[in-house]
Scaffold this active site. Structure first.
Site, PDB file in Angstrom:
ATOM      1  N   HIS A 151    -126.045  -3.458  63.387  1.00  0.00           N
ATOM      2  CA  HIS A 151    -125.191  -3.086  64.512  1.00  0.00           C
ATOM      3  C   HIS A 151    -125.951  -2.383  65.635  1.00  0.00           C
ATOM      4  CE1 HIS A 151    -120.620  -2.248  65.178  1.00  0.00           C
ATOM      5  NE2 HIS A 151    -121.212  -2.592  66.297  1.00  0.00           N
TER       6      HIS A 151
ATOM      7  N   ARG B  28    -114.478  -4.387  79.395  1.00  0.00           N
ATOM      8  CA  ARG B  28    -113.487  -3.623  78.627  1.00  0.00           C
ATOM      9  C   ARG B  28    -112.090  -3.694  79.242  1.00  0.00           C
ATOM     10  NH1 ARG B  28    -116.262  -1.571  74.555  1.00  0.00           N
ATOM     11  NH2 ARG B  28    -118.433  -0.945  74.873  1.00  0.00           N
ATOM     12  N   GLY B  29    -111.759  -4.889  79.723  1.00  0.00           N
ATOM     13  CA  GLY B  29    -110.398  -5.138  80.197  1.00  0.00           C
ATOM     14  C   GLY B  29    -110.087  -4.608  81.578  1.00  0.00           C
TER      15      GLY B  29
ATOM     16  N   TYR C  48    -115.137  -1.182  62.165  1.00  0.00           N
ATOM     17  CA  TYR C  48    -113.868  -1.343  62.869  1.00  0.00           C
ATOM     18  C   TYR C  48    -112.718  -1.027  61.918  1.00  0.00           C
ATOM     19  CZ  TYR C  48    -116.778  -4.073  66.113  1.00  0.00           C
ATOM     20  OH  TYR C  48    -117.769  -4.503  66.976  1.00  0.00           O
TER      21      TYR C  48
END
Length: 333
Positions: A130, A213-214, A56
């Site tokens: 990950h 995702r919003g 990130y």
């Protein structure tokens, strides 16, 4: 803040965690000072489970977190991940679409030292691979990660987007505390067999993107994302899938209004209702949404509520894939 137990560890974590990815330039512009302010607010509100990854912001995310973490180490349970590496020719700050995965013990050894340095800590509470590297036996990856536990650099191990079989094989090498996978009302693949396997092994599910995702609070922005917002590349926000999902979100938000909550809170409450062994990590960079997410912990859904929510989802089935084809090759391995 209510708490939930993390797998077989005995650790009690806030019932929702904080996904820190949005503090880097993943969903458009960010402001470092605002990000730090949000982290302090999350801590003040009882959110003690923070999630990041070395990819990130190419490590910047961990560095931002360190500014708050270093003075509050005993109050924060920090999780980070390794494995994604960027192509040297790419300049993009963060995108899963210009990276490759390396789950080798050799890279893990380098990655963990870099994360410890950026986070300014002596030990990482929860360390994830990950993804599951399709080119490396999971036993080899987890065996190397287990050495980090013996050395005191990591307390607990996790996997992200692992299949049922990979979970079993990994847990036979070293106890796995958490499985982080995408799980929301729109993404439910783990329900087929992965969640049952995790439960049989006493592994907590840590859903990322539990708010789809919003989608439920950005339906008016989906055709005009900010520059740098990687959702532009997701099939669910393109063409006929986008039209379907806008209608779904509108119907979902209307139902949420009848309960005097937001559509986002309803979506998070749904995830929380799927079991006490589930600890979602919604991400945000805004105080308003942080507080909304926390309030969702207290929302109770009746069987009738859940049925009506299923009816909405059934009415708008063409949601599209969650990732482009190339990225899908690295999930549920």
């Amino acid at each position: 803040m209510k708490t939930r137990k993390l797998g077989n560890t005995g650790e009690r974590l806030s019932a929702i965690g904080l996904g820190c990815m949005p503090l880097s330039k993943v969903y458009g512009r960010t402001d470092k000072s605002e990000s730090i302010k949000l982290l302090h607010e999350a801590l003040d509100l009882g959110v003690n489970f923070w999630d990041t990854a070395d990819m990130y912001g190419k490590g910047e995310n961990e560095e931002i977190i360190s500014t708050v973490l270093k003075d509050n180490r005993d109050k924060i349970f920090i999780a980070t991940k390794f494995g994604f590496r960027f192509n040297d020719t790419e300049n993009t700050v963060h995108s899963p679409f210009n990276s490759y995965f390396d789950g080798s013990p050799e890279w893990m050894r380098q990655a963990v030292e870099l994360s410890l340095k950026r986070l300014k800590v002596d030990v990482i509470d929860l360390y994830y691979a990950h993804r599951v590297d399709p080119n490396i036996p999971i036993e080899e990856t987890v065996g190397a990660m287990a050495e980090l536990v013996k050395e005191g650099k990591v307390r607990y191990l996790g996997l992200s987007e692992a299949s049922s079989e990979s979970l079993k094989r990994a847990n036979a090498i070293h106890p796995i505390a958490a499985l982080q996978s995408e799980y929301s009302v729109l993404t439910r693949e783990v329900e087929k067999d992965i969640l049952a396997t995790a439960r049989s092994l006493n592994i907590s599910l840590v859903p990322y993107s539990p708010l789809a995702r919003g989608l439920f609070n950005i339906i008016n922005q989906t055709r005009d994302f900010q520059e740098g917002d990687f959702r532009k590349n997701l099939p669910r926000f393109q063409d006929e899938n986008l039209e379907n999902n806008i209608m779904l979100a509108e119907a979902w938000n209307e139902f949420a209004k009848t309960k005097e909550i937001s559509g986002t809170q309803l979506a998070l409450a749904w995830v929380l209702a799927q079991g006490e062994d589930i600890i979602p990590i919604p991400g945000t960079k805004r105080s308003k949404y942080l507080r909304e997410n926390i309030e969702a912990v207290s929302i109770e859904l009746s069987p009738e509520d859940l049925q009506q929510m299923d009816e909405i989802l059934i009415k708008y089935p063409n949601t599209g894939e969650r990732y482009p084809e190339a990225s899908l090759k690295l999930v549920n391995n």
